[in-house]
Motif scaffolding. Structure first.
Motif, PDB file in Angstrom:
ATOM      1  N   MET A   1       0.846  -1.180   0.000  1.00 17.33           N
ATOM      2  CA  MET A   1       0.000   0.000   0.000  1.00 17.33           C
ATOM      3  C   MET A   1       0.890   1.242   0.000  1.00 17.33           C
ATOM      4  SD  MET A   1      -3.177   1.118   2.345  1.00 17.33           S
ATOM      5  CE  MET A   1      -4.286   0.455   1.149  1.00 17.33           C
ATOM      6  N   LEU A   2       0.472   2.229  -0.773  1.00 15.54           N
ATOM      7  CA  LEU A   2       1.228   3.468  -0.861  1.00 15.54           C
ATOM      8  C   LEU A   2       0.926   4.374   0.317  1.00 15.54           C
ATOM      9  CD1 LEU A   2       0.742   4.341  -4.630  1.00 15.54           C
ATOM     10  CD2 LEU A   2       2.704   3.257  -3.560  1.00 15.54           C
ATOM     11  N   GLY A   3       1.950   5.068   0.765  1.00 19.16           N
ATOM     12  CA  GLY A   3       1.786   6.036   1.834  1.00 19.16           C
ATOM     13  C   GLY A   3       1.678   7.442   1.266  1.00 19.16           C
ATOM     14  N   GLY A   4       1.505   8.394   2.153  1.00 19.19           N
ATOM     15  CA  GLY A   4       1.378   9.791   1.744  1.00 19.19           C
ATOM     16  C   GLY A   4       2.583  10.303   0.992  1.00 19.19           C
ATOM     17  N   ASP A   5       3.794   9.905   1.440  1.00 18.02           N
ATOM     18  CA  ASP A   5       5.011  10.330   0.740  1.00 18.02           C
ATOM     19  C   ASP A   5       5.042   9.783  -0.681  1.00 18.02           C
ATOM     20  OD1 ASP A   5       5.901  11.772   2.918  1.00 18.02           O
ATOM     21  OD2 ASP A   5       7.207  10.170   3.661  1.00 18.02           O
ATOM     22  N   ASP A   6       4.602   8.538  -0.849  1.00 21.32           N
ATOM     23  CA  ASP A   6       4.583   7.934  -2.178  1.00 21.32           C
ATOM     24  C   ASP A   6       3.619   8.675  -3.091  1.00 21.32           C
ATOM     25  OD1 ASP A   6       6.374   5.902  -1.319  1.00 21.32           O
ATOM     26  OD2 ASP A   6       4.679   4.768  -0.506  1.00 21.32           O
ATOM     27  N   GLU A   7       2.450   9.030  -2.572  1.00 22.01           N
ATOM     28  CA  GLU A   7       1.479   9.784  -3.370  1.00 22.01           C
ATOM     29  C   GLU A   7       2.039  11.147  -3.762  1.00 22.01           C
ATOM     30  OE1 GLU A   7      -1.278   8.899  -4.782  1.00 22.01           O
ATOM     31  OE2 GLU A   7      -1.503   6.942  -3.846  1.00 22.01           O
ATOM     32  N   ARG A   8       2.808  11.767  -2.869  1.00 24.03           N
ATOM     33  CA  ARG A   8       3.430  13.055  -3.192  1.00 24.03           C
ATOM     34  C   ARG A   8       4.470  12.884  -4.304  1.00 24.03           C
ATOM     35  NH1 ARG A   8       2.064  13.962   2.087  1.00 24.03           N
ATOM     36  NH2 ARG A   8       3.894  13.024   3.048  1.00 24.03           N
ATOM     37  N   VAL A   9       5.209  11.780  -4.285  1.00 22.67           N
ATOM     38  CA  VAL A   9       6.193  11.510  -5.334  1.00 22.67           C
ATOM     39  C   VAL A   9       5.482  11.345  -6.677  1.00 22.67           C
ATOM     40  CG1 VAL A   9       7.889   9.838  -6.195  1.00 22.67           C
ATOM     41  CG2 VAL A   9       7.951  10.547  -3.803  1.00 22.67           C
ATOM     42  N   ILE A  10       4.371  10.617  -6.674  1.00 23.89           N
ATOM     43  CA  ILE A  10       3.603  10.446  -7.912  1.00 23.89           C
ATOM     44  C   ILE A  10       3.116  11.805  -8.419  1.00 23.89           C
ATOM     45  CG2 ILE A  10       1.473   9.514  -8.907  1.00 23.89           C
ATOM     46  CD1 ILE A  10       1.901   7.039  -7.089  1.00 23.89           C
TER      47      ILE A  10
END
Length: 143
Positions: A1-10
């Motif tokens: 599952m993606l975290g908030g940091d991952d969503e920001r990278v996307i």
């Protein structure tokens, strides 16, 4: 599952791609794909950037990996992004590379009634802009 940091990278990668910095955007998404190899969200984002830069074969692989392996009856509405991207990728390949099987695949991919109509409208807009000949194809009348 993606975290908030991952969503920001996307989100950052997609902004970079929009302003033409596709090398950095691709690098960010490829790194994220290595840490989250099973994430459809990451695969679709990476595929979108690859498709926009004409790297269709790589984009096709990413879109395909984002789709679930279950039977067609088990598709989820969130699969729409991968299905739309895969259809766009097949349709946007250079005209000489397109074959009847690609045209049939595009029609099949876009005929799923569970795809968000806004995604379909976006796909039609991209095709109209980048590949108007595809919209004239009788096999793709559904757009």
């Amino acid at each position: 599952m993606l975290g908030g940091d991952d969503e920001r990278v996307i989100a950052q990668a997609m902004r970079l791609a929009q302003v033409g910095n596709v090398i950095t955007a691709t690098a960010l998404l490829e790194t994220l794909a290595q840490t989250h190899p099973g994430s459809p969200r990451v695969q679709v984002a990476l595929a979108d950037v690859l498709r926009q830069t004409g790297r269709y074969s790589e984009a096709l692989r990413c879109y395909e990996s984002a789709l679930p392996r279950e039977p067609a009856s088990d598709r989820q509405p969130e699969d729409g992004g991968a299905r739309i991207g895969l259809a766009l990728c097949l349709a946007q390949r250079p005209l000489l590379a397109r074959q009847l099987t690609d045209r049939q695949s595009v029609a099949d991919l876009l005929s799923d009634t569970r795809i968000d109509p806004a995604l379909l409208a976006g796909a039609a807009a991209v095709l109209l802009r980048d590949s108007p000949d595809v919209l004239a194809d009788p096999l793709l009348h559904l757009l």
